[in-house]
Write a protein that holds these residues in place. Structure first.
Motif, PDB file in Angstrom:
ATOM      1  N   ASN A  26     -16.350 -19.670   5.241  1.00 10.91           N
ATOM      2  CA  ASN A  26     -17.607 -19.480   5.981  1.00 10.91           C
ATOM      3  C   ASN A  26     -18.576 -18.578   5.221  1.00 10.91           C
ATOM      4  N   ARG A  27     -19.841 -18.605   5.649  1.00 11.68           N
ATOM      5  CA  ARG A  27     -20.908 -17.857   4.969  1.00 11.68           C
ATOM      6  C   ARG A  27     -20.626 -16.371   4.840  1.00 11.68           C
ATOM      7  N   LEU A  28     -20.134 -15.767   5.912  1.00 12.23           N
ATOM      8  CA  LEU A  28     -19.908 -14.324   5.889  1.00 12.23           C
ATOM      9  C   LEU A  28     -18.820 -13.984   4.871  1.00 12.23           C
ATOM     10  N   SER A  29     -17.797 -14.802   4.846  1.00  9.78           N
ATOM     11  CA  SER A  29     -16.682 -14.528   3.931  1.00  9.78           C
ATOM     12  C   SER A  29     -17.069 -14.785   2.475  1.00  9.78           C
ATOM     13  N   LEU A  30     -17.901 -15.785   2.248  1.00 13.78           N
ATOM     14  CA  LEU A  30     -18.385 -16.019   0.876  1.00 13.78           C
ATOM     15  C   LEU A  30     -19.139 -14.785   0.380  1.00 13.78           C
ATOM     16  N   ALA A  31     -20.027 -14.268   1.221  1.00 12.45           N
ATOM     17  CA  ALA A  31     -20.839 -13.116   0.820  1.00 12.45           C
ATOM     18  C   ALA A  31     -19.967 -11.875   0.644  1.00 12.45           C
ATOM     19  N   ALA A  32     -19.082 -11.641   1.618  1.00 11.10           N
ATOM     20  CA  ALA A  32     -18.220 -10.452   1.550  1.00 11.10           C
ATOM     21  C   ALA A  32     -17.281 -10.534   0.342  1.00 11.10           C
ATOM     22  N   GLY A  33     -16.717 -11.708   0.123  1.00 12.11           N
ATOM     23  CA  GLY A  33     -15.775 -11.883  -0.982  1.00 12.11           C
ATOM     24  C   GLY A  33     -16.437 -11.644  -2.328  1.00 12.11           C
ATOM     25  N   ALA A  34     -17.630 -12.217  -2.515  1.00 10.72           N
ATOM     26  CA  ALA A  34     -18.327 -12.046  -3.795  1.00 10.72           C
ATOM     27  C   ALA A  34     -18.654 -10.576  -4.022  1.00 10.72           C
ATOM     28  N   ALA A  35     -19.129  -9.901  -2.973  1.00  9.66           N
ATOM     29  CA  ALA A  35     -19.477  -8.474  -3.114  1.00  9.66           C
ATOM     30  C   ALA A  35     -18.233  -7.639  -3.405  1.00  9.66           C
ATOM     31  N   ALA A  36     -17.113  -7.997  -2.761  1.00 11.75           N
ATOM     32  CA  ALA A  36     -15.874  -7.241  -2.975  1.00 11.75           C
ATOM     33  C   ALA A  36     -15.397  -7.377  -4.424  1.00 11.75           C
ATOM     34  N   VAL A  37     -15.500  -8.581  -4.984  1.00 11.71           N
ATOM     35  CA  VAL A  37     -15.066  -8.789  -6.377  1.00 11.71           C
ATOM     36  C   VAL A  37     -15.942  -7.995  -7.330  1.00 11.71           C
ATOM     37  N   GLU A  38     -17.220  -7.887  -6.982  1.00 10.10           N
ATOM     38  CA  GLU A  38     -18.141  -7.187  -7.891  1.00 10.10           C
ATOM     39  C   GLU A  38     -17.982  -5.673  -7.835  1.00 10.10           C
ATOM     40  N   ASP A  39     -17.374  -5.166  -6.761  1.00 10.76           N
ATOM     41  CA  ASP A  39     -17.208  -3.706  -6.651  1.00 10.76           C
ATOM     42  C   ASP A  39     -15.867  -3.285  -7.254  1.00 10.76           C
ATOM     43  N   GLU A  40     -15.807  -3.333  -8.574  1.00 11.66           N
ATOM     44  CA  GLU A  40     -14.565  -3.062  -9.302  1.00 11.66           C
ATOM     45  C   GLU A  40     -14.072  -1.626  -9.078  1.00 11.66           C
ATOM     46  N   ALA A  41     -14.997  -0.681  -9.047  1.00 15.30           N
ATOM     47  CA  ALA A  41     -14.599   0.734  -8.947  1.00 15.30           C
ATOM     48  C   ALA A  41     -13.890   0.984  -7.607  1.00 15.30           C
ATOM     49  N   TYR A  42     -14.439   0.429  -6.542  1.00 13.20           N
ATOM     50  CA  TYR A  42     -13.834   0.632  -5.221  1.00 13.20           C
ATOM     51  C   TYR A  42     -12.442  -0.005  -5.169  1.00 13.20           C
ATOM     52  N   PHE A  43     -12.359  -1.225  -5.697  1.00 12.31           N
ATOM     53  CA  PHE A  43     -11.087  -1.948  -5.759  1.00 12.31           C
ATOM     54  C   PHE A  43     -10.030  -1.127  -6.501  1.00 12.31           C
ATOM     55  N   GLN A  44     -10.404  -0.621  -7.668  1.00 15.26           N
ATOM     56  CA  GLN A  44      -9.451   0.161  -8.473  1.00 15.26           C
ATOM     57  C   GLN A  44      -9.002   1.411  -7.728  1.00 15.26           C
ATOM     58  N   SER A  45      -9.940   2.066  -7.029  1.00 18.80           N
ATOM     59  CA  SER A  45      -9.561   3.311  -6.359  1.00 18.80           C
ATOM     60  C   SER A  45      -8.626   3.026  -5.187  1.00 18.80           C
ATOM     61  N   CYS A  46      -8.840   1.927  -4.466  1.00 22.65           N
ATOM     62  CA  CYS A  46      -7.923   1.572  -3.358  1.00 22.65           C
ATOM     63  C   CYS A  46      -6.528   1.260  -3.893  1.00 22.65           C
ATOM     64  N   CYS A  47      -6.452   0.473  -4.962  1.00 20.70           N
ATOM     65  CA  CYS A  47      -5.137   0.114  -5.523  1.00 20.70           C
ATOM     66  C   CYS A  47      -4.406   1.370  -6.006  1.00 20.70           C
ATOM     67  N   ALA A  48      -5.151   2.273  -6.632  1.00 16.54           N
ATOM     68  CA  ALA A  48      -4.525   3.507  -7.132  1.00 16.54           C
ATOM     69  C   ALA A  48      -3.996   4.347  -5.969  1.00 16.54           C
ATOM     70  N   ALA A  49      -4.761   4.417  -4.886  1.00 15.64           N
ATOM     71  CA  ALA A  49      -4.321   5.206  -3.724  1.00 15.64           C
ATOM     72  C   ALA A  49      -3.051   4.606  -3.117  1.00 15.64           C
ATOM     73  N   VAL A  50      -2.983   3.288  -3.061  1.00  9.92           N
ATOM     74  CA  VAL A  50      -1.787   2.636  -2.517  1.00  9.92           C
ATOM     75  C   VAL A  50      -0.577   2.927  -3.404  1.00  9.92           C
ATOM     76  N   ARG A  51      -0.769   2.850  -4.707  1.00 12.03           N
ATOM     77  CA  ARG A  51       0.356   3.121  -5.626  1.00 12.03           C
ATOM     78  C   ARG A  51       0.855   4.559  -5.468  1.00 12.03           C
ATOM     79  N   GLU A  52      -0.100   5.479  -5.317  1.00 13.91           N
ATOM     80  CA  GLU A  52       0.258   6.877  -5.150  1.00 13.91           C
ATOM     81  C   GLU A  52       1.036   7.087  -3.836  1.00 13.91           C
ATOM     82  N   ASN A  53       0.537   6.498  -2.761  1.00 14.48           N
ATOM     83  CA  ASN A  53       1.230   6.623  -1.468  1.00 14.48           C
ATOM     84  C   ASN A  53       2.580   5.922  -1.486  1.00 14.48           C
ATOM     85  N   ARG A  54       2.688   4.873  -2.275  1.00 12.18           N
ATOM     86  CA  ARG A  54       3.968   4.172  -2.391  1.00 12.18           C
ATOM     87  C   ARG A  54       4.987   5.082  -3.065  1.00 12.18           C
TER      88      ARG A  54
END
Ligand SMILES: *Cc1c(COP(=O)(O)O)cnc(C)c1O
Length: 353
Positions: free
Chosen positions: A245-273
């Motif tokens: 759907n339209r909302l998910s296309l827009a959200a998905g594209a924006a999420a892929v482009e925000d590399e810094a946020y993605f990296q920080s979330c993954c790092a936080a999960v690894r640390e908590n793990r």
């Protein structure tokens, strides 16, 4: 069951999703969602303009999303297909590549949806047991002529197969398709995406549900040769052309482009793990080596089913599978540090009684 249900549908064994309680406030560690909100850029993208355009169909080509994914992963848009969650993509792939004359092989302990899809499409499945320690022996698949599906890292164990071993499987027989489900790869696995340009028999499936905090947006995707992607599109256009759907296309594209946020979330999960594994082990649990955003652990003192129920009564939801070989284990999603601390406090209370 109504009197109208077909015999085929009557024989299905549907996948049971983790509970999504709408009433009580649980600490939710049962469905491997991210404990973090989506990228602020993804939230921004669905506000305003996109909502006003909901009277128009979404782009069946998923252009903005596929382009963003191709750019991020160094591939061409023709190597990408997006779906309504990666479950849908897996469905397209099972339909397209595992039918008559081919069949499909996957491990005994893996993502339960493969079994559900196999039944839905009436496919011939070969179930290959993991070793006793839950590692996957790639040699077991070397002579299988049909399509092989490997979740890497695997669910619910969290354990990974080295990329080099999957490469050996790809090299052994170019006539055999290997589907690698990388739902959890961003938390520490070895991705097969770099192998895509070299191997026409490789399909890699990923999702934004876990590492990009978009489980409710339902955005999944796959990478493969242009031919494989065209085959998947044959199935998609026979089933649901406007699948994202339209909302998910827009959200998905924006999420892929925000590399810094993605990296920080993954790092936080690894640390908590790492913190959680240590805390569980100090408390006497056996924890399988996890490369994912969850751990698979057993207490040894209390059966898995009983511990699952006691945690639920105490307000913490985890996942328990009533299945041979893994009945003693709990699958615990890695949440925020506060959530993991609450989990440990509760376990200590429950198990010291
Ligand atoms: C969560 C999960 C998926 C699918 O998730 P979607 O939300 O449909 O994208 C696929 N494979 C595995 C192994 C998973 O755990």
């Amino acid at each position: 069951m109504s009197k109208f249900l077909s015999t085929e549908a009557g024989r299905l064994d549907p996948y049971t999703p983790g509970e999504q309680p709408q009433d009580q406030q649980y600490i939710k560690l049962n469905t491997n969602e991210s404990p973090f909100p989506p990228s602020p850029k993804a939230v921004e993208a669905v506000r305003g303009m996109e909502a006003e355009k909901l009277y128009l169909y979404s782009d069946p080509l998923c252009t903005v999303l596929n382009n963003a994914l191709a750019e991020r992963y160094g591939l061409k848009p023709e190597n990408v297909i997006s779906g309504n969650g990666s479950d849908e993509i897996l469905g397209f792939a099972f339909r397209a590549f595992c039918g008559t004359g081919r069949g499909v092989a996957y491990p005994d302990i893996t993502y339960g949806f493969y079994q559900a899809q196999t039944a839905l499409f009436g496919l011939d499945a070969t179930i290959v047991p993991l070793r006793k320690d839950f590692t996957l022996n790639i040699a077991d698949y070397m002579d299988f002529p049909g399509t092989v599906v490997i979740a890497n890292p695997n669910a619910p164990t969290g354990m990974m197969v080295p990329q080099a071993e999957i490469q050996r499987l790809l090299e052994k027989d170019p006539e055999r398709l290997v589907i690698v489900d990388e739902a959890y790869v961003d938390f520490g696995g070895e991705s097969c995406v770099p192998l895509i340009p070299k191997f026409g028999n490789l399909l890699v499936v990923q999702t934004m549900s876990k590492s990009r905090s978009l489980a409710g947006g339902r955005v999944g995707y796959a990478f493969g040769s242009a031919e494989l992607i065209a085959d998947l599109n044959r199935v998609k256009y026979s089933f649901n052309p406007y699948n994202v759907n339209r909302l998910s296309l827009a959200a998905g594209a924006a999420a892929v482009e925000d590399e810094a946020y993605f990296q920080s979330c993954c790092a936080a999960v690894r640390e908590n793990r790492a913190w959680t594994v240590q805390a569980l082990e100090d408390f006497g649990f056996t924890v399988l080596p996890s490369c994912a955003n969850f751990v698979f652990a057993k207490s040894g003192a209390v059966p898995g089913g009983e511990l699952y129920r006691r945690l639920k009564e105490a307000g913490i939801l985890v996942r328990w599978f009533d299945k041979d070989r893994i009945r003693d284990y709990l699958r615990i999603t890695i949440g925020s540090r506060e959530q993991m601390e609450a989990l440990m406090e509760t376990l200590k209370k429950l198990l010291r009684k």
